[in-house]
Design an enzyme around this catalytic site. Structure first.
Site, mmCIF file in Angstrom:
data_model
loop_
_atom_site.group_PDB
_atom_site.id
_atom_site.type_symbol
_atom_site.label_atom_id
_atom_site.label_comp_id
_atom_site.label_asym_id
_atom_site.label_seq_id
_atom_site.Cartn_x
_atom_site.Cartn_y
_atom_site.Cartn_z
ATOM 1 N N TYR A 1 0.855 -1.268 0.086
ATOM 2 C CA TYR A 1 0.209 0.037 -0.100
ATOM 3 C C TYR A 1 0.731 1.304 0.041
ATOM 4 C CZ TYR A 1 -3.768 3.265 1.079
ATOM 5 O OH TYR A 1 -5.015 4.396 1.067
ATOM 6 N N GLU B 1 1.951 6.332 -7.016
ATOM 7 C CA GLU B 1 0.865 7.088 -7.664
ATOM 8 C C GLU B 1 0.935 8.573 -7.748
ATOM 9 O OE1 GLU B 1 -2.671 5.375 -6.036
ATOM 10 O OE2 GLU B 1 -1.838 3.545 -6.283
#
Length: 232
Positions: free
Chosen positions: A170, A177
């Protein structure tokens, strides 16, 4: 956003036809994401040794990653029509964040911020971070549901992966991103100032929002694992 959704899990009491469809859907995604990860990994040794890492993007993004990630639109449909038990808003937000990355950033600015072959390869490293963080997480997640829907028991080691690899992938996914969105600010501003402002707003929300979601999911996973230990 790195996947935390459980939208591939069927509602209790689902019909045999629904379960067969969801089994097919999860298996297809398992194979597609597995192909993304394995194929990308297979290209790295040659491109690293020849210092041609930016070429990986052109060889793996379209249509492979683009099509694979776009399949997630069906997750929203599943939630809307009630095939699965995940809430619509959570699923829609998580799917839309990924689609922003693949369609709004990678597809739009591929060759500029990633795959450009420039001196800086931050975009290429961020792209690889997305591929592996997304891909490995989704292989585990879709595989988990495919095994469950097949009527078999999920191996304990797969369950462990399902609820623990999140802690590693994660943060890698989120940071990758954010790096791609940040790298896209310049090209987005040239395309449209409004697009640039939109990406800035997304970054402002993305970072603290991701941290809150991360801590929430850690608490949820710990609760689930405690429940499984009691059941055992």
């Amino acid at each position: 956003m790195a996947s935390t959704k459980t939208s591939s899990a069927p509602r209790s009491g689902s019909s045999g036809l629904t379960k067969a469809y969801l089994f097919t859907y999860n298996t297809l995604n398992l194979l597609a994401w597995g192909t993304c990860v394995v194929y990308t990994a297979s290209l790295l040794p040659a491109h690293v040794s020849t210092k041609t890492l930016p070429k990986v993007f052109g060889q793996t993004f379209s249509p492979l990653l683009l099509a694979t990630q776009s399949l997630a639109l069906l997750e929203v449909v599943h939630s809307v029509v009630g095939l699965v038990r995940a809430p619509f808003m959570t699923t829609a937000m998580q799917v839309s964040s990924r689609l922003l990355l693949v369609w709004g950033i990678m597809e739009q600015f591929g060759g500029e911020i990633v795959g450009a072959g420039r001196d800086t390869q931050l975009g290429d490293y961020a792209y690889l971070g997305c591929v592996f963080a997304w891909g490995i997480t989704e292989v585990i997640r879709y595989g988990f549901f495919a095994i469950t829907l097949s009527g078999n028991s999920v191996p304990s080691w797969w369950t462990w992966l399902r609820y623990n690899t999140f802690y590693i992938f994660y943060p890698i996914g989120i940071s990758s991103e954010c790096m791609l969105i940040f790298q896209a600010l310049g090209p987005a501003g040239e395309l449209s100032p409004l697009f640039r402002y939109l990406l800035i707003a997304i970054l402002v929300i993305y970072v603290p929002g991701s941290y809150v979601l991360y801590t929430h999911m850690i608490a949820q996973r710990r609760k689930i694992m405690r429940g499984k230990k009691r059941a055992d």
